[in-house]
Every structure is written in structure tokens, then in C-alpha cells.
Design a protein around this motif. Sequence first.
Motif, short mmCIF file in Angstrom:
data_model
loop_
_atom_site.label_atom_id
_atom_site.label_comp_id
_atom_site.label_asym_id
_atom_site.label_seq_id
_atom_site.Cartn_x
_atom_site.Cartn_y
_atom_site.Cartn_z
N LYS A 37 31.70 37.94 40.43
CA LYS A 37 31.04 37.66 41.70
C LYS A 37 31.93 38.11 42.84
O LYS A 37 33.16 38.02 42.76
CB LYS A 37 30.74 36.17 41.85
N ALA A 39 33.35 37.47 46.41
CA ALA A 39 33.57 36.36 47.33
C ALA A 39 34.25 36.87 48.59
O ALA A 39 34.86 37.95 48.61
CB ALA A 39 34.44 35.30 46.67
N THR A 49 37.06 40.77 51.22
CA THR A 49 36.23 40.46 50.05
C THR A 49 37.05 40.70 48.79
O THR A 49 37.96 41.55 48.77
CB THR A 49 34.96 41.33 50.00
N GLN A 52 35.68 37.85 41.86
CA GLN A 52 36.05 36.65 41.11
C GLN A 52 35.42 36.74 39.73
O GLN A 52 34.20 36.79 39.61
CB GLN A 52 35.58 35.41 41.86
#
Length: 276
Positions: A37, A39, A49, A52
Motif C-alpha cells: 500500500k 502511504a 509517499t 508499506q
Amino acid sequence: MENFVDTNSTPQDRDDAPCNGDALAACHILGIYSLVKVAATGHGATARTYEQQTWWFVRRSEDDEYIIQALNANSIPSGPLTIITKGDFIRNYRPEPGYYEKRCLPFIESLKKKLAQADKHLAADDFDGAEKEFCKALLLDEKNPKANIELGKIHLQKGDGRKLAAAMHRILSNDAIFQEQERHLFNEFGISLRKEKHFTEAIAFYGKALERNATDEHLHFNIARALAESGNPGAARSHLETALALRPDFEAARRFQTYLGQTGDAAPANTGGQAE
């Protein structure tokens, strides 16, 4: 007081539970998959950014549902089970070939050995030995339902209120314990708490179970017993009404409701010693 048998539902009683013990055992194991993902952190010029990545143990049910469970720091599948759609699984999860055999299996086998050794100590009524092995198991998997519940039962048996309170805190904050496939564990513990007259703990325990299983008539019946024996027959009757609304032919609940109606607001007499 009339004998009222504690009750528990079985997998065949629960058509609404896709992850009960039998159904879970029948699932096809797909292995370990990763989920990435994106994050964000910071704001404005400091915004960044990052990716994860988490790892998940994945099973597929006979109904083509995908059941995922996170890996903990020791690469052991741990914590609650979650069902996701086939589309979500295909879009977002990536297979990790060889991960299970190389990273997970050694820790899983070690956990199994510790649980098996603890069971041997329990069979020999060696509570101290069992306690040590269950504590070792929790070092590998702090959310393991069996280790947490059995430790709670040991502290209850030994009359160690401080350790029981600590175990209750761990148990009540562990959602994995209250899922369908662990029904026999949490129900047995709730019964033990009530029989040892730890009514506050038993009521809190069954209340937590009902948060996840609000339509389980057996849980409503068992919390009714704890409430009645603690001196709160009014709340007990409310749960019995719910149990009977969910299952009108629930004879044990019907008889207990009748008994409470006959005794009015008086707390029931000692109910210890009933057959289970």
C-alpha cells in the motif's frame, strides 16, 4: 435450583458463519501473499509517499471466498481472520513463493511443540509446567487464542487474581479469540469464570463475545446465567428473551426463563455443580 446445562453451539448450528472450525479446515491453503500500500507522510513541501508492505496467510473456501490472516513479527499467521472478495485478492495480493516453507514453518512448528508440551503438563495436572510452556508460546504468538485462554484458566484454577486480571486484559483486547472457529475455547473459559463465581469477569467476557456474535442464542443464555447468579435477574431475563427470539425451541432458555419468573427479582440460589 433446577439444573441448567451450559450450552454451546456446534458448526452445523451456524450456517451464517463461513469461518467456523470445520469450514476453515476444509479451506484450500494458497500460501503467503504480500500486500503493498502507498502511504503518505508530512504536508506541503515535506510531503512524502512510501510503500508499506505486509504479508498474509491466505486460504480459499469452498464458496470461493478468500480468508486472510496477517503474519506477526515471527512470520506466524496471527490475529483475526478477514474475508475478502476474489476481485480484491487478485488485484492487490502478490504471491511470495517459498516464503511459507523458509520463513513461517520453523516458527509455526516451534509454536506447535510448545502448545503440545503445555497440554502434556495439563494432562498431568502440572499447572506450573503448563504455564511456562504457554508463556513461551505467547512469545512467538502473543495473540494465540489457545495459549491466552488456557493461561487464564490456569490462573483461575490457582486462584491467582493478579495474573487472572492480566490475562483477562489480554483476552478482552484480542479479537481473534472471539471468532467463530475459537467458540469452544471462549465458551469453556466463560463457564469456568462463572462457576468460580468470577461473575464480573464472566459477564465482561461473554459481553465481548456477543459484540462479535450478537445472534448466538447460546451466548445470550450463558451470559444470562452469569447475570442471574450475580444478582441481576432482570438483565438475565432480557438476554433469555433475545435467545428465545433467535431460537423459539431453545428449551433450556425457556425453562430458565420460567424459573426466573417464579423467583421474581430474587437472585437464584447456588447453581454450582451442574452437569455440562
